[in-house]
Design a protein around this motif. Structure first.
Motif, PDB file in Angstrom:
ATOM      1  N   GLY A 105     -32.374  98.043  42.950  1.00 56.33           N
ATOM      2  CA  GLY A 105     -31.253  98.975  42.884  1.00 56.33           C
ATOM      3  C   GLY A 105     -30.821  99.323  41.476  1.00 56.33           C
ATOM      4  N   LEU A 106     -30.735  98.331  40.587  1.00 60.05           N
ATOM      5  CA  LEU A 106     -30.333  98.612  39.211  1.00 60.05           C
ATOM      6  C   LEU A 106     -31.332  99.527  38.518  1.00 60.05           C
ATOM      7  N   GLU A 107     -32.607  99.317  38.791  1.00 53.93           N
ATOM      8  CA  GLU A 107     -33.630 100.166  38.186  1.00 53.93           C
ATOM      9  C   GLU A 107     -33.525 101.603  38.683  1.00 53.93           C
ATOM     10  N   VAL A 108     -33.285 101.760  39.988  1.00 53.52           N
ATOM     11  CA  VAL A 108     -33.120 103.102  40.546  1.00 53.52           C
ATOM     12  C   VAL A 108     -31.898 103.787  39.943  1.00 53.52           C
ATOM     13  N   MET A 109     -30.822 103.032  39.768  1.00 52.72           N
ATOM     14  CA  MET A 109     -29.607 103.594  39.192  1.00 52.72           C
ATOM     15  C   MET A 109     -29.863 104.131  37.788  1.00 52.72           C
ATOM     16  N   MET A 110     -30.575 103.358  36.978  1.00 50.09           N
ATOM     17  CA  MET A 110     -30.834 103.798  35.611  1.00 50.09           C
ATOM     18  C   MET A 110     -31.828 104.948  35.568  1.00 50.09           C
ATOM     19  N   GLU A 111     -32.741 105.004  36.528  1.00 48.70           N
ATOM     20  CA  GLU A 111     -33.671 106.131  36.580  1.00 48.70           C
ATOM     21  C   GLU A 111     -32.945 107.441  36.862  1.00 48.70           C
ATOM     22  N   ASN A 112     -31.827 107.366  37.580  1.00 49.05           N
ATOM     23  CA  ASN A 112     -31.092 108.570  37.950  1.00 49.05           C
ATOM     24  C   ASN A 112     -30.027 108.951  36.932  1.00 49.05           C
ATOM     25  N   ALA A 117     -29.594 119.363  10.776  1.00 53.38           N
ATOM     26  CA  ALA A 117     -30.050 119.158   9.399  1.00 53.38           C
ATOM     27  C   ALA A 117     -31.549 118.878   9.346  1.00 53.38           C
ATOM     28  N   THR A 118     -32.030 118.091  10.316  1.00 54.85           N
ATOM     29  CA  THR A 118     -33.460 117.748  10.341  1.00 54.85           C
ATOM     30  C   THR A 118     -34.215 118.482  11.436  1.00 54.85           C
ATOM     31  N   ASP A 119     -33.489 119.273  12.243  1.00 52.59           N
ATOM     32  CA  ASP A 119     -34.104 120.019  13.348  1.00 52.59           C
ATOM     33  C   ASP A 119     -34.853 119.081  14.301  1.00 52.59           C
ATOM     34  N   THR A 120     -34.233 117.952  14.601  1.00 46.74           N
ATOM     35  CA  THR A 120     -34.827 116.989  15.529  1.00 46.74           C
ATOM     36  C   THR A 120     -33.835 116.685  16.646  1.00 46.74           C
ATOM     37  N   THR A 121     -34.373 116.262  17.765  1.00 43.81           N
ATOM     38  CA  THR A 121     -33.558 115.918  18.932  1.00 43.81           C
ATOM     39  C   THR A 121     -33.813 114.466  19.309  1.00 43.81           C
ATOM     40  N   LEU A 122     -32.746 113.704  19.387  1.00 45.20           N
ATOM     41  CA  LEU A 122     -32.829 112.302  19.782  1.00 45.20           C
ATOM     42  C   LEU A 122     -32.447 112.185  21.250  1.00 45.20           C
ATOM     43  N   SER A 123     -33.326 111.563  22.027  1.00 47.53           N
ATOM     44  CA  SER A 123     -33.083 111.355  23.455  1.00 47.53           C
ATOM     45  C   SER A 123     -32.835 109.874  23.710  1.00 47.53           C
ATOM     46  N   LEU A 124     -31.717 109.572  24.375  1.00 43.95           N
ATOM     47  CA  LEU A 124     -31.348 108.190  24.698  1.00 43.95           C
ATOM     48  C   LEU A 124     -31.370 108.003  26.207  1.00 43.95           C
ATOM     49  N   SER A 125     -32.035 106.959  26.662  1.00 43.87           N
ATOM     50  CA  SER A 125     -32.101 106.659  28.091  1.00 43.87           C
ATOM     51  C   SER A 125     -32.135 105.155  28.300  1.00 43.87           C
ATOM     52  N   LEU A 126     -31.932 104.735  29.545  1.00 41.65           N
ATOM     53  CA  LEU A 126     -31.904 103.320  29.908  1.00 41.65           C
ATOM     54  C   LEU A 126     -33.058 103.006  30.849  1.00 41.65           C
ATOM     55  N   SER A 127     -33.586 101.793  30.736  1.00 44.50           N
ATOM     56  CA  SER A 127     -34.683 101.380  31.607  1.00 44.50           C
ATOM     57  C   SER A 127     -34.800  99.865  31.610  1.00 44.50           C
ATOM     58  N   SER A 139     -39.497 110.356  44.954  1.00 44.72           N
ATOM     59  CA  SER A 139     -40.084 109.316  44.116  1.00 44.72           C
ATOM     60  C   SER A 139     -39.101 108.779  43.086  1.00 44.72           C
ATOM     61  N   SER A 140     -38.254 109.652  42.549  1.00 46.26           N
ATOM     62  CA  SER A 140     -37.338 109.228  41.493  1.00 46.26           C
ATOM     63  C   SER A 140     -35.873 109.406  41.865  1.00 46.26           C
ATOM     64  N   LEU A 141     -35.589 109.827  43.095  1.00 47.07           N
ATOM     65  CA  LEU A 141     -34.209 110.048  43.514  1.00 47.07           C
ATOM     66  C   LEU A 141     -33.968 109.294  44.815  1.00 47.07           C
ATOM     67  N   THR A 142     -33.652 108.031  44.711  1.00 49.86           N
ATOM     68  CA  THR A 142     -33.435 107.203  45.898  1.00 49.86           C
ATOM     69  C   THR A 142     -32.147 106.408  45.766  1.00 49.86           C
ATOM     70  N   ASP A 143     -31.137 106.992  45.130  1.00 51.09           N
ATOM     71  CA  ASP A 143     -29.910 106.242  44.888  1.00 51.09           C
ATOM     72  C   ASP A 143     -28.922 106.338  46.036  1.00 51.09           C
ATOM     73  N   GLN A 144     -29.271 107.083  47.106  1.00 45.65           N
ATOM     74  CA  GLN A 144     -28.418 107.190  48.289  1.00 45.65           C
ATOM     75  C   GLN A 144     -27.050 107.796  47.981  1.00 45.65           C
ATOM     76  N   SER A 145     -26.951 108.589  46.930  1.00 46.39           N
ATOM     77  CA  SER A 145     -25.689 109.266  46.642  1.00 46.39           C
ATOM     78  C   SER A 145     -25.464 110.378  47.663  1.00 46.39           C
ATOM     79  N   SER A 146     -24.201 110.670  47.925  1.00 46.06           N
ATOM     80  CA  SER A 146     -23.879 111.633  48.975  1.00 46.06           C
ATOM     81  C   SER A 146     -22.740 112.540  48.524  1.00 46.06           C
ATOM     82  N   LEU A 147     -22.593 113.646  49.238  1.00 46.12           N
ATOM     83  CA  LEU A 147     -21.530 114.615  48.986  1.00 46.12           C
ATOM     84  C   LEU A 147     -21.024 115.117  50.330  1.00 46.12           C
ATOM     85  N   THR A 148     -19.722 115.061  50.517  1.00 44.70           N
ATOM     86  CA  THR A 148     -19.119 115.511  51.767  1.00 44.70           C
ATOM     87  C   THR A 148     -18.754 116.990  51.665  1.00 44.70           C
TER      88      THR A 148
END
Length: 316
Positions: free
Chosen positions: A37-44, A54-64, A205-214
């Motif tokens: 579950g924790l891994e799925v949460m961080m994947e989402n 200034a440097t024309d670069t993009t830094l991407s931050l993610s958790l895993s 495959s990558s969206l199994t967090d069981q989130s819902s919307l009413t």
């Protein structure tokens, strides 16, 4: 102590199999969270991107790669540093484990740099896969100052035993007719009737967090309806006719035929109970609302929904 006396103090664990069923779903849910579950949460969690002009670069931050450790005594570096629930009760502390996860740094499309961080302590459920009491027989439980029939399924927080109460939710992806007086208070002209559906995110495959919307479909006194959905703590109400025309490029006659027809077992359309004069009148009202707003095509409806959402967001 006689053998008979020992058996009365530490009865066989098999005698409590029926009681174990009371907390089995609690423990299995926690085990899934710790293992997957924790891994799925961080994947989402969407990566955070930071652009440096200034440097024309993009830094991407993610958790895993989250890892939840067994409870341990942090202050004492001894050989036997396992932290047990009875010690937490006596010391009035929490039975927790350290949560470790990788923070991934990526500049543009270059190689990913991973660095492990400590995200603090997370409560550990008793008798779960991360609990030191897992698999202990009655004699072992008694030696650890627990009840011989300890079932687990709860937490120890600040020395107190706490239970996470499961909430009863509406059945997923199932429309339910509801009558509530509070529906009248939404806006002028609303009735106490609505159709409510809890939409659950599909398994992918990558969206199994069981989130819902009413989503709610409110019935109005004039025969029309409003589709209500929540975004960032605010409910937005859109005429249902606009939503129908926004789904697909079609014309009013086809929408009218779909609303006033029913499908037989052979998937053949025909007039039936839902094709009564009352439903036909309501369908005309829904379509007339869209025409009054000068919305004739799918693009017009999509643009109207976008403009409405942006205006409502600015006013909030």
């Amino acid at each position: 102590m006689s053998e008979k006396r020992q058996k009365s103090v530490c009865p066989a664990w098999g005698n409590y199999k029926e009681l174990q069923e009371l907390v089995r779903h609690h423990i299995e849910s926690f085990d899934y969270m710790a293992a997957r579950g924790l891994e799925v949460m961080m994947e989402n969690i969407k990566p955070v991107k930071i652009y440096d002009p200034a440097t024309d670069t993009t830094l991407s931050l993610s958790l895993s790669n989250p890892k939840l450790q067994l409870p341990q005594k942090e202050r004492f570096r001894t050989k036997h540093n396992a932290l047990y629930p009875f010690e937490c009760r006596q010391a009035k502390i929490s039975y927790t484990g350290k949560l470790i996860a990788d923070v991934c740094f990526q500049y543009d499309k270059k190689a990913v740099i991973r660095e492990s961080f400590n995200f603090g302590q997370l409560p550990i459920m008793l008798k779960s896969s991360l609990c030191h009491l897992r698999g202990a027989d009655p004699k072992k439980l008694v030696s650890l100052k627990e009840e011989s029939a300890e079932l687990g399924g709860y937490f120890v927080l600040n020395g107190l035993e706490r239970v996470a109460r499961p909430l009863i939710l509406q059945k997923a992806n199932y429309p339910m007719s509801t009558v509530r007086d509070s529906f009248r208070d939404r806006r002028e002209g609303f009735t106490d009737k609505a159709v409510v559906i809890r939409c659950l995110r599909e398994f992918q495959s990558s969206l199994t967090d069981q989130s819902s919307l009413t989503v709610k479909l409110y019935y109005l006194r004039n025969g029309s309806a409003r589709l209500g959905f929540w975004i960032q703590g605010r409910e937005y109400l859109v005429p249902v006719g606009i939503v129908l025309k926004a789904f697909i490029e079609t014309y009013d006659q086809e929408i009218y035929q779909q609303l006033t027809s029913c499908n037989s077992d052979g998937h053949e359309k025909g007039k039936g109970a839902v094709g009564s004069q009352l439903v036909g009148e309501r369908a005309k009202i829904i379509l007339e609302e869209v025409r009054d707003l000068s919305l004739f095509t799918q693009d017009d409806c999509l643009r109207h929904i976008g403009d409405y959402h942006n205006l409502a967001a600015c006013q909030s």
